[in-house]
Scaffold this active site. Structure first.
Site, PDB file in Angstrom:
ATOM      1  N   VAL A  79       0.920  -1.344   0.024  1.00 38.41           N
ATOM      2  CA  VAL A  79      -0.094  -0.159  -0.167  1.00 38.41           C
ATOM      3  C   VAL A  79       0.999   1.275   0.052  1.00 38.41           C
ATOM      4  O   VAL A  79       1.895   1.333   0.819  1.00 38.41           O
ATOM      5  CB  VAL A  79      -0.894  -0.073   1.126  1.00 38.41           C
ATOM      6  CG1 VAL A  79      -1.861   1.180   1.349  1.00 38.41           C
ATOM      7  CG2 VAL A  79      -2.075  -1.184   1.194  1.00 38.41           C
ATOM      8  N   GLU A  84      16.226 -11.540  25.242  1.00 34.24           N
ATOM      9  CA  GLU A  84      15.944 -12.669  24.827  1.00 34.24           C
ATOM     10  C   GLU A  84      16.888 -13.007  23.887  1.00 34.24           C
ATOM     11  O   GLU A  84      17.525 -13.952  23.789  1.00 34.24           O
ATOM     12  CB  GLU A  84      14.537 -12.734  24.227  1.00 34.24           C
ATOM     13  CG  GLU A  84      13.283 -12.677  25.169  1.00 34.24           C
ATOM     14  CD  GLU A  84      13.259 -14.308  25.940  1.00 34.24           C
ATOM     15  OE1 GLU A  84      14.217 -14.984  25.893  1.00 34.24           O
ATOM     16  OE2 GLU A  84      12.180 -14.130  26.802  1.00 34.24           O
TER      17      GLU A  84
END
Length: 177
Positions: A52, A143
């Site tokens: 888009v 993480e």
């Protein structure tokens, strides 16, 4: 009603696990599912793979690179992008971790660095190859740091006999106070 999903990717992604793809703990298909598969039971849904580029509100048309798609109601879900905290120059230095291609690129660079260090004789180059710097001490950064350590300890250390555990450095940088 009929629902049309327009996305530049042909998959939906469980982004919280991108760090596991980047550190070779998971394969990309473990966290990415084709959008068409997700919607295959929905008889009133279709998928257009396109990017888009704009919205013509007066004509009620979504403008994409390859299509113009009319709409009655529009839901915009733009996704995410990397935040360089007002420092666009960092884009050339730091790889984002926001997409599958980002994760795969990081994985390749990470594994190649360890492989190159295996045979690198120059101590400074070797130190650079074995140093991982992660910018951002939020959940993903923490993480990622832990997953790189685990990748080294559980997988690479056995196969890369010329690299000692004491040589691998993982630096986590957080900008907040």
């Amino acid at each position: 009603c009929h629902v049309t999903v327009i996305d530049k990717n042909n998959h939906t992604l469980f982004a919280p696990l991108l760090y596991q793809v980047a550190t070779a703990a998971l394969n990309e298909d473990d966290i990415a599912t084709p959008i068409r598969r997700v919607l295959r039971e929905q008889k009133n849904a279709s998928v257009i793979m396109d990017e888009v580029t704009g919205i013509d509100v007066s004509r009620k048309i979504v403008v994409a690179k390859e299509h113009e798609i009319p709409f009655d109601y529009l839901v915009i879900a733009v996704g995410v992008g990397a935040n360089y905290f007002g420092h666009p120059e960092w884009q050339t230095l730091a790889k984002p971790l926001k997409s599958l291609s980002d994760a795969l690129e990081i994985r390749e660079q990470l594994l190649n660095s360890f492989e190159q260090a295996q045979t690198e004789a120059d101590p400074e180059k070797r130190r650079a190859l074995l140093t991982c710097v992660i910018a951002g001490g939020g959940p993903t950064g923490v993480e990622m740091a832990g997953a790189i350590a685990e990748l080294w300890r559980e997988t690479l250390a056995r196969g890369l006999s010329n690299v000692g555990a004491h040589e691998v450095r993982i630096i986590l940088v957080e900008g907040s106070k």
